[in-house]
Design an enzyme around this catalytic site. Structure first.
Site, PDB file in Angstrom:
ATOM      1  CB  SER A 578      17.941  28.903  81.090  1.00 58.42           C
ATOM      2  OG  SER A 578      17.984  30.306  81.263  1.00 58.42           O
ATOM      3  CE  LYS A 621      13.891  31.023  80.199  1.00 58.50           C
ATOM      4  NZ  LYS A 621      14.855  29.950  80.533  1.00 58.50           N
TER       5      LYS A 621
END
Length: 707
Positions: A578, A621
């Protein structure tokens, strides 16, 4: 040898069994229909009215509360049209199977397995209802005549006790009858002993005039009688399995059981001779496989069983009987081996995905050959019906705990919102209900601590903070420490530095900067050097990024080394891809000497053609970026549907979905002229790749991706 009942008696030292065995497997003269016999000990007959039919398994449960028409139920109606003031108005079903939320496929499999007595293996995430379905299966097994198991002394070979089965409830009667007979024999021996002592003592005192001799004689006679009477203890059988009070099929949870607890054992006897030893049949202990006879044996984390236990378990499944011996080869119990004890159980094995890797192949094959394998869902589509069931789930948790105040309607709505959030997918609810139940209990504890009549939305919101995982607490503490030492930068522009985003554990977002530096190569050709405890997948993503850099930059990098550093990753390192767009942006910034906006954070995977691919944990996130003081965050466009941030963060941060690396650079890089030139160059190089860069995802949400 067989465990079936025989028409032979088991005599001991010339004494007769008060209820000898006959050919039908019962005891002659046994008071089967005694007027004073407790009702629960009477042999049970199959009664169709006692419980709903097996065909009703998994049927829908009606709500007593008012429910709005489907046409009136909107997406914002978190209770699915349920019109209640609190969970006190929701009736909790009696059957466990009706309390299971979601898992429609698994419930269907359990229905078939319960009806046909098939084995089942359930694989899935923790807390998705595997043990609950196993218990439900025990409730719904076809009614059968349960059995008591007795172990008798074998006069021919004391180390090979005999095993007999009788209808449930008769075992206690047989034991009581044997004890009564033994008591009569003891009374008769005691009377005879005192008569002999009186005669010997009287003769020694009156005829010989020696009281000391009388005392010695009395002691010797007493010891002799007691020593001789020890043999009568062997007449009393050992009730190995007692189902007298069992109302439904037995359920035995053998999760983590050692060999003795699972397979049965024979206790060690330090006194093996001299008349002080305990008869071998009295030292036999039943294992879970024997107690589960005619019921369910449940083993979670099946792969943690040692190979030897799994092999014996296979034997018990195949043969339907398994003899008991001492599990320690150094114990006197290792010399004992009973006749086979019935083990006609249905096995329900469970575990996570890694359970299949370390499971004995033959045991798994046996379960598949005589049963079903089922994967447990971890999310389910968000529908009005499911929202109503989640409201009932809250009511179930309150009732099962017994110490929590009922939840108000807005508190239930907040729990359902959290279920949406934890699913990580749009239009889905999480099925990891154990952790969600933990939130319910913490909220209820807070309300109880305040002596509140009901658990409100404010209690649930407070519970969400208190019930944070260890990873989340560590992440929050880590962020605070970095603020103290000014390790985070959330304003201005810096060359080669990008704020990346990561997830610790399952639900803990954290901001991790990535730095890149370009240096002249000191060896044969340029290299890409990455540090920060990178795991295998992260290393592969760096290699993919290096291919993109070579394709998109005008710089000659064959004589340069590219250094990439993941800042303060700690011992856990970096796993997953990611950070791919973060690495690419940092390296391109360093190569082109263009600053990166430090008020921006980003996450996303990257293909070798520059497409931004979806990742996991975007909600956590984004919240981490907001906590760190960032104003904007870049996420993959494919993850836009997965964003379910808390209301408090919605005004704090702007979410920018992107589908190509050129869009990332257009947002992240400083300046106009140089940035526009770079982005235009990237677009001209990508060509058709950029035109088809929209990342499609399956209907209902993105596929699970590394975080």
């Amino acid at each position: 040898m067989s465990n079936e009942t025989e028409d032979t008696d088991v005599p001991d030292e010339g004494e007769e069994d008060p209820f000898p065995l006959n050919g039908s497997g019962t005891r002659e003269g046994d008071p089967d229909e005694q007027p004073d016999r407790p009702a629960e000990q009477q042999p049970r007959e199959a009664d169709e009215d006692e419980a709903p039919s097996i065909d009703d398994l998994g049927s829908e449960v009606e709500f007593d509360a008012e429910i709005a028409d489907d046409e009136e139920i909107g997406k914002d109606d978190l209770l699915g049209g349920l019109r209640i003031d609190s969970t006190a108005e929701i009736e909790v079903p009696d059957r466990l199977v009706d309390q299971v939320i979601g898992q429609e496929h698994a419930r269907d499999v359990v229905m078939k397995a319960a009806k046909q007595r098939r084995h089942v293996m359930m694989i899935g995430s923790p807390g998705t209802g595997k043990s609950m379905l196993a218990k439900a299966m025990a409730e719904l097994l076809p009614k059968e005549e349960l059995q008591d198991v007795l172990v008798y002394h074998n006069p021919d070979d004391g180390n090979e006790p005999k095993v007999r089965t009788v209808p449930a409830g008769k075992g206690e009667q047989i034991i009581d009858a044997h004890k009564e007979e033994a008591q009569k024999r003891d009374q008769l021996r005691s009377l005879l002993m005192w008569i002999v002592i009186a005669v010997v003592a009287g003769y020694a005192i009156l005829a010989m005039g020696n009281p000391i001799l009388a005392v010695i004689g009395a002691v010797l006679i007493y010891i002799g009688f007691k020593y001789a009477s020890r043999g009568s203890d062997a007449m009393i059988p050992n009730l190995l399995v007692n189902n007298a009070d069992t109302k439904t099929a037995p359920f035995e949870d053998a999760t983590g059981a050692h060999a003795g607890a699972l397979l049965g054992d024979v206790r060690h006897d330090p006194f093996q001779s001299g008349g002080m030893e305990t008869p071998s049949h009295d030292r036999v202990e039943a294992g879970a496989i024997h107690k589960a006879n005619k019921g369910v044996l449940f083993i979670d984390e099946i792969n943690t069983l040692d190979v030897r236990s799994q092999q014996h378990l296979m034997t018990a499944i195949q043969e339907g009987a398994f003899g008991i011996t001492g599990q320690s080869e150094r114990s006197s119990g290792a010399m004992v081996q009973t006749e086979p004890v019935p083990t006609d159980f249905v096995m329900v094995a469970a575990g996570n995905m890694d359970a299949m890797e370390n499971m004995h192949p033959a045991l798994r094959n046996r379960i598949r050959g005589y049963g079903y394998e089922v994967y447990m869902d971890d999310t389910i589509r968000d529908t009005p019906e499911m929202r109503r069931k989640y409201a009932r789930f809250v009511a179930q948790e309150v009732e099962n705990d017994g110490r929590l105040p009922h939840f108000t309607d807005d508190a239930v709505e907040e729990v359902i919102l959290e279920a949406r959030r934890r699913a990580g997918r749009k239009d889905h609810l999480t099925l990891e209900l154990r952790s969600l139940g933990g939130l319910v209990r913490v909220a209820g504890d807070i309300a109880r601590g305040e002596n509140a009549e009901s658990t409100t939305r404010e209690h649930v919101l407070e519970a969400k903070g208190r019930s944070r995982s260890i990873e989340q607490q560590l992440a929050d503490d880590y962020i605070e420490r970095r603020k103290d030492y000014e390790l985070q930068v959330s304003e201005g522009y810096q060359v080669g530095r990008v704020n990346g985003l990561a997830v610790m554990g399952q639900d803990s977002g954290i901001m991790l900067p990535v730095m890149a530096e370009i240096t002249p190569s000191q060896g044969m050709g340029g290299q890409v050097i990455a540090t920060g405890q990178l795991k295998e997948m992260a290393e592969e993503s760096v290699q993919n990024v290096s291919a993109i850099i070579k394709k998109y930059t005008d710089e000659q990098i064959s004589d340069k080394d590219i250094h990439i550093q993941f800042i303060q990753t700690g011992q856990q390192g970096v796993d997953g891809d990611s950070a791919s767009i973060t690495v690419a942006t940092a390296v391109i910034s360093a190569l082109e000497d263009i600053g990166v906006d430090q008020s921006l954070a980003m996450t996303g995977s990257l293909s070798v053609r520059g497409d931004v691919l979806p990742v996991g944990g975007v909600t956590h996130k984004i919240e981490a970026a907001a906590k760190a003081g960032c104003d904007r965050v870049i996420i993959p466009k494919a993850n836009e549907q997965d964003v379910m941030i808390e209301d408090e963060y919605k005004e704090m941060i702007e979410i920018i979905p992107v589908s190509h690396i050129s869009e990332v650079l257009e947002v992240a890089l400083e300046g106009e002229g140089e940035k526009d030139s770079l982005v235009s160059r990237l677009k001209s190089i990508t060509g058709s790749a950029l035109e088809s860069s929209d990342v499609t995802t399956p209907a209902g949400g993105s596929e699970p991706t590394p975080q």
